[in-house]
Design a protein around this motif. Sequence first.
Motif, mmCIF file in Angstrom:
data_model
loop_
_atom_site.group_PDB
_atom_site.id
_atom_site.type_symbol
_atom_site.label_atom_id
_atom_site.label_comp_id
_atom_site.label_asym_id
_atom_site.label_seq_id
_atom_site.Cartn_x
_atom_site.Cartn_y
_atom_site.Cartn_z
ATOM 1 N N SER A 1 -10.703 5.320 6.639
ATOM 2 C CA SER A 1 -10.930 6.394 7.600
ATOM 3 C C SER A 1 -9.608 6.690 8.280
ATOM 4 N N SER A 2 -9.642 7.544 9.295
ATOM 5 C CA SER A 2 -8.405 7.882 10.005
ATOM 6 C C SER A 2 -7.854 6.698 10.785
ATOM 7 N N THR A 3 -8.677 5.669 11.012
ATOM 8 C CA THR A 3 -8.232 4.543 11.828
ATOM 9 C C THR A 3 -8.319 3.190 11.122
ATOM 10 N N LEU A 4 -9.023 3.106 10.030
ATOM 11 C CA LEU A 4 -9.288 1.805 9.405
ATOM 12 C C LEU A 4 -8.682 1.702 8.009
ATOM 13 N N LEU A 5 -8.105 0.536 7.712
ATOM 14 C CA LEU A 5 -7.619 0.244 6.369
ATOM 15 C C LEU A 5 -7.789 -1.234 6.083
ATOM 16 N N SER A 6 -7.739 -1.592 4.815
ATOM 17 C CA SER A 6 -7.841 -2.998 4.419
ATOM 18 C C SER A 6 -6.687 -3.351 3.486
ATOM 19 N N VAL A 7 -6.266 -4.615 3.538
ATOM 20 C CA VAL A 7 -5.095 -5.111 2.811
ATOM 21 C C VAL A 7 -5.527 -6.239 1.876
ATOM 22 N N TYR A 8 -4.999 -6.235 0.636
ATOM 23 C CA TYR A 8 -5.322 -7.238 -0.374
ATOM 24 C C TYR A 8 -3.997 -7.719 -0.975
ATOM 25 N N ALA A 9 -3.616 -8.978 -0.710
ATOM 26 C CA ALA A 9 -2.279 -9.440 -1.098
ATOM 27 C C ALA A 9 -2.318 -10.665 -2.011
ATOM 28 N N HIS A 10 -1.159 -10.945 -2.628
ATOM 29 C CA HIS A 10 -0.916 -12.075 -3.532
ATOM 30 C C HIS A 10 -1.614 -11.911 -4.882
ATOM 31 N N ASN A 11 -1.953 -10.678 -5.254
ATOM 32 C CA ASN A 11 -2.686 -10.460 -6.499
ATOM 33 C C ASN A 11 -1.853 -10.798 -7.736
ATOM 34 N N LYS A 12 -2.558 -11.165 -8.787
ATOM 35 C CA LYS A 12 -1.910 -11.405 -10.074
ATOM 36 C C LYS A 12 -1.599 -10.073 -10.744
ATOM 37 N N THR A 13 -2.603 -9.211 -10.809
ATOM 38 C CA THR A 13 -2.425 -7.873 -11.369
ATOM 39 C C THR A 13 -3.086 -6.850 -10.445
ATOM 40 N N ILE A 14 -2.651 -5.601 -10.568
ATOM 41 C CA ILE A 14 -3.211 -4.500 -9.790
ATOM 42 C C ILE A 14 -3.860 -3.513 -10.757
ATOM 43 N N ALA A 15 -5.091 -3.101 -10.448
ATOM 44 C CA ALA A 15 -5.857 -2.262 -11.368
ATOM 45 C C ALA A 15 -6.004 -0.818 -10.898
ATOM 46 N N VAL A 16 -5.347 -0.440 -9.798
ATOM 47 C CA VAL A 16 -5.473 0.924 -9.261
ATOM 48 C C VAL A 16 -4.087 1.501 -8.993
ATOM 49 N N LYS A 17 -4.057 2.807 -8.708
ATOM 50 C CA LYS A 17 -2.806 3.491 -8.422
ATOM 51 C C LYS A 17 -2.884 4.157 -7.052
ATOM 52 N N GLU A 18 -1.738 4.393 -6.462
ATOM 53 C CA GLU A 18 -1.689 5.077 -5.169
ATOM 54 C C GLU A 18 -2.299 6.475 -5.282
ATOM 55 N N GLY B 1 -12.800 4.067 -0.172
ATOM 56 C CA GLY B 1 -11.632 4.648 0.467
ATOM 57 C C GLY B 1 -10.599 5.129 -0.526
ATOM 58 N N LYS B 2 -9.377 5.343 -0.033
ATOM 59 C CA LYS B 2 -8.271 5.845 -0.847
ATOM 60 C C LYS B 2 -7.141 4.828 -0.873
ATOM 61 N N VAL B 3 -6.625 4.563 -2.061
ATOM 62 C CA VAL B 3 -5.511 3.624 -2.208
ATOM 63 C C VAL B 3 -4.236 4.291 -1.681
ATOM 64 N N THR B 4 -3.671 3.720 -0.621
ATOM 65 C CA THR B 4 -2.439 4.289 -0.054
ATOM 66 C C THR B 4 -1.204 3.488 -0.451
ATOM 67 N N TYR B 5 -1.403 2.293 -0.975
ATOM 68 C CA TYR B 5 -0.260 1.499 -1.450
ATOM 69 C C TYR B 5 -0.729 0.584 -2.569
ATOM 70 N N ALA B 6 0.068 0.479 -3.628
ATOM 71 C CA ALA B 6 -0.203 -0.436 -4.736
ATOM 72 C C ALA B 6 1.140 -0.832 -5.329
ATOM 73 N N GLY B 7 1.579 -2.047 -5.052
ATOM 74 C CA GLY B 7 2.875 -2.465 -5.555
ATOM 75 C C GLY B 7 3.332 -3.779 -4.968
ATOM 76 N N ARG B 8 4.626 -4.040 -5.114
ATOM 77 C CA ARG B 8 5.195 -5.304 -4.648
ATOM 78 C C ARG B 8 6.481 -5.024 -3.875
ATOM 79 N N GLY B 9 6.384 -4.203 -2.843
ATOM 80 C CA GLY B 9 7.577 -3.822 -2.107
ATOM 81 C C GLY B 9 7.730 -4.488 -0.765
ATOM 82 N N ILE B 10 6.769 -5.320 -0.344
ATOM 83 C CA ILE B 10 6.839 -5.946 0.968
ATOM 84 C C ILE B 10 6.913 -7.460 0.801
#
Length: 243
Positions: free
Chosen positions: A183-200, A162-171
Motif C-alpha cells: 500500500s502507500s504506507t506498508l511494505l515487506s522485506v525478504y532477505a538472505h534468499n538463495k534465488t529470486i523468482a520475481v522481477k521489479e 502487492g508490487k515488487v519494488t526491489y529484487a536483487g543484491r545491492g544492499i
Amino acid sequence: MARIDFYQGVLRRLAAIALVSLVAACATTADPDGFYTVRKGDTLFSIGRNFGYSHRDIARWNKLSDVDEITVGQVLRIRPPASSAPTTAKTRPAAKPTPSATAAAKAREREAANEAAAPAEADRLDWVWPTAGKAVASADRNKKGVDIAGSSGQSVQAAAAGKVTYAGRGIRGYGNMVIVKHSSTLLSVYAHNKTIAVKEGQMVSKGQQIATMGDTDSNSVKLYFEVRRNGKPINPVSVLPAR
C-alpha cells in the motif's frame, strides 16, 4: 605562532564537519512534500527500501545518472512527482485554483488520510506467513524484523498481495533480497534468499512464491522477514496470523 594558527584552523574544520553531520543526522524522515535529506551511510538502495520505492525510480525522479553519486546533505525527492503542480503566487498572484491544482490538493488530502489510517491498515490486509519455520527476533541489533530458520531451497512466499519494488543484491548485509509494497504506507522485506523468482515492477498475490530460502550474506540458512510502515519497522508477528 604559526603552530597555534595551524591548530586553530584544524579545530575550525572539525567544528564545521561536526555541524554538517549534526544537520544531516536530524533529517531522519521525509518532509510532508516527499523530500528526504541524505545522511551518512545512505545509499539509493537503502533509501528506496526504507520508503518503499525502487532505487531506479528515485534516481529518475532526481535525474541521477549514477546511483552512487548522492552525497550527505543532498535533498532527494522520494515520492513520485505530481503530473502537474498548481500555479505559484509569484507568477499569477490572483489566479483561481485550476482543475490540476484542485486535483493535486485532493491527492495530498488522500495521502494525509492514508497516513492517518496507517496504524490500522496492516490489520486490514490479508497476511500469510512467508515461509514455514519458527520466527525469532533477529540477532542483528540493526534489524527489527524476524529470522525464520529453514532449509536451503525452501519456498518463500509473498506475505500479502502487492508490487515488487526491489529484487536483487545491492544492499550489504541482506544478500539476495525482495521488497514487496502492499500500500502507500506498508511494505515487506525478504532477505538472505538463495534465488529470486520475481522481477521489479511485478505484481504478486498473497502466498505466491517469490524466492527460495538461502544464506546469502548470512552465517546460516534462514529468511529475514520485516514489515515496514511509513519507512519504520513494526513487529511482523503482530500482523501475521496465529499458528
